[in-house]
Design an enzyme around this catalytic site. Structure first.
Site, mmCIF file in Angstrom:
data_model
loop_
_atom_site.group_PDB
_atom_site.id
_atom_site.type_symbol
_atom_site.label_atom_id
_atom_site.label_comp_id
_atom_site.label_asym_id
_atom_site.label_seq_id
_atom_site.Cartn_x
_atom_site.Cartn_y
_atom_site.Cartn_z
ATOM 1 N N GLU A 121 0.826 -1.207 0.000
ATOM 2 C CA GLU A 121 0.000 0.000 0.000
ATOM 3 C C GLU A 121 0.863 1.261 0.000
ATOM 4 O OE1 GLU A 121 -2.985 -0.315 3.065
ATOM 5 O OE2 GLU A 121 -4.000 -1.964 2.032
ATOM 6 N N GLU A 268 -5.039 -9.347 0.418
ATOM 7 C CA GLU A 268 -5.588 -9.277 1.772
ATOM 8 C C GLU A 268 -7.101 -9.168 1.697
ATOM 9 O OE1 GLU A 268 -4.009 -6.116 4.173
ATOM 10 O OE2 GLU A 268 -1.922 -6.556 3.655
#
Length: 502
Positions: A121, A268
């Site tokens: 991220e 995820e």
């Protein structure tokens, strides 16, 4: 004519990666975080993975001891370049080569490393590193080429789904244009190397932030009646869950930038099993429902409405509850297991193979939920000991399970007795939402609960079912992720106008 054939050849080449993915079975893996106060050692971690038949794992680093413990198991491993190392690697080919030599070459082929996630991220957590992100991927890939491992180990980077704006309807989605100088060369790299887009997808946060605009059932993969399905009016594709809608939004966002052949792997996804008082939908039941349905959805090779049958392999977040994480209670409770390897809940995976087949399936108990209304709990206790025909003699004064003398303790005994009397059938541990299933034996002292090891609980058929409800509570907590409020309003308007996306 020749030009037409050339055009067809170009189209076929661009479609090959997704076609190949359609021929492959999807897999479900797990992320292994390490923010535990009592982190199991690598040997214990691998023992749990093997016992649960988990064949795919993602690490947030490239810990040498963990990779050594995974050697010889055949488990497919994604290792990660931690964010704090990204700047150095993205500015130096030599640094990248040293990282690969130290963290990859010393472990393959004994350890089955199949992918490298360069940062996590990055665009949303450390935007100052964004300018060197693509360079870092290229330098890592160059080191793999030099070691002749580039065809075996894919290189990518995991993104938060919040980089996708206007994600509802999916056909109108696009990446935050601020990141076009990074996303275009990044997607070009993924396409040219045959890699995939890594995407973190959290319907829990979409649901929480929507403030009831998204139905809980839609987030949890629960079946919806046709009139409640969301329909993208541009494509007429039907969406029955948030997960598929977010994945397709990423596909459409890539196509907006003229990349139509890059597969997606969800790095995820999950649901927290516990939360603060204002995180009311972070519950064991919801976590169990989400992850059970997610696993079945992925392993059935359902694909998405845009790409049916195309694998969307997914890593569940996460293997262990990380009690040392900061933030709200939910941040510490995404795990499938506690630090001792005990399941937080027993997944409902009938018909989904043997993955995550823990050995405590027949050792489950029905207990009173924490923090529920006392009057509702008392009513449920009265029902169990009355119409439910439970033998409640063990909780009368002076009996083995009288202490502690609380409504919650007595209700737990009665609920569990009913649950086992009904053969642990689905729906027999609800009691209008005040009960839940657990794998923790509530027996204490001389008070032995039905179903406990060593007890003589008897399962008999009955006709009286415990009262249950399909009603759900909404959450008012704020998520970590930031989402596009325009998208949320679109969902709200869509649901009000007959579940058609505008």
């Amino acid at each position: 004519m020749a030009s037409s054939w050339r055009l067809m050849a170009v189209i076929l080449i661009h479609l090959l990666p997704l076609s190949a993915m359609a021929d492959q079975d999807a897999f479900v893996g797990v992320n292994i975080g390490t923010a535990l106060s009592d982190m199991p050692n690598p040997t214990q971690v691998v023992a749990l993975l093997k016992a649960q038949q988990i064949r795919h794992v993602r690490l947030y680093d490239a810990d040498s001891a963990m990779l050594t413990a995974l050697a010889g198991t055949g488990i497919r491993v994604t290792v990660s370049v931690p964010n704090q190392q990204l700047l150095a690697i993205g500015q130096s080919n030599a640094t990248a080569a040293n990282w690969v030599a130290r963290n990859v070459l010393t472990h393959v082929p004994a350890t089955n490393i199949t992918a490298i996630s360069v940062g996590s991220e990055v665009l949303t957590t450390i935007p100052n590193a964004a300018p060197v992100l693509v360079s870092a991927l290229k330098y890592i890939h160059a080191a793999l080429i030099a070691a002749r491992l580039d065809s075996r180990i894919k290189v990518s980077t995991a993104h938060s789904s919040s980089i996708i704006l206007d994600s509802f309807p999916p056909s109108q989605a696009f990446f935050n244009r601020t990141w076009d100088p990074v996303m275009v060369p990044l997607l070009d790299f993924l396409q040219s190397t045959g890699s995939y887009l890594m995407l973190n997808v959290y319907p829990y946060y979409d649901y929480v932030q929507s403030q009831d605009a998204i139905p809980l059932d839609y987030a949890l993969f629960r079946p919806l009646p046709p009139n409640k399905e969301a329909i993208d009016s541009n494509t007429l594709l039907h969406y029955t869950n948030v997960f598929d809608a977010v994945v397709d939004a990423a596909y459409f966002a890539m196509s907006y930038l003229n990349f139509t052949n890059i597969p997606i792997v969800v790095t995820e996804s999950g649901w927290p099993s516990k939360g603060d008082a204002n995180e009311r939908d972070a519950t064991i039941d919801n976590a169990n429902t989400y992850n059970s349905n997610l696993i079945k959805h992925v392993l059935n090779n359902t694909g998405t409405p845009k790409h049916p049958g195309v694998a969307v392999s997914t890593y569940i977040y996460e293997l262990y509850n990380e009690d040392s994480r900061s933030g709200p209670v939910s941040e510490k409770n995404w795990g499938l297991f506690d630090a001792n390897g005990r399941p937080i809940y027993v997944l409902h995976l009938t018909g989904s193979g043997t993955m995550l087949a823990n050995d405590t399936t027949n050792q489950t108990y029905c207990v009173a939920r924490e923090g529920v209304d006392r009057k509702m709990l008392q009513a449920a206790l009265d029902w169990a000991c009355g119409p439910g025909k439970v033998d409640c003699s063990a909780i009368v004064q002076g009996a083995a399970c009288y202490e502690p003398d609380t409504v919650a303790a007595h209700a737990t005994y009665a609920f569990d007795a009913y649950y086992h009397r009904m053969g642990m059938a689905e729906g027999t541990c609800d009691f209008n939402g005040v009960a839940t299933v657990t794998t923790s034996d509530p027996s204490h002292g001389s008070c032995i609960f039905p179903g406990s090891n060593g007890s003589n609980g008897t399962y008999i058929n009955g006709t009286s079912l415990a009262p249950s409800t399909n009603s759900t509570s909404s959450s008012s907590s704020l998520p970590r992720n930031t989402y596009d409020l325009i998208s949320i309003m679109r969902i709200f308007i869509a649901l009000l106008s007959g579940a058609m996306f505008l």
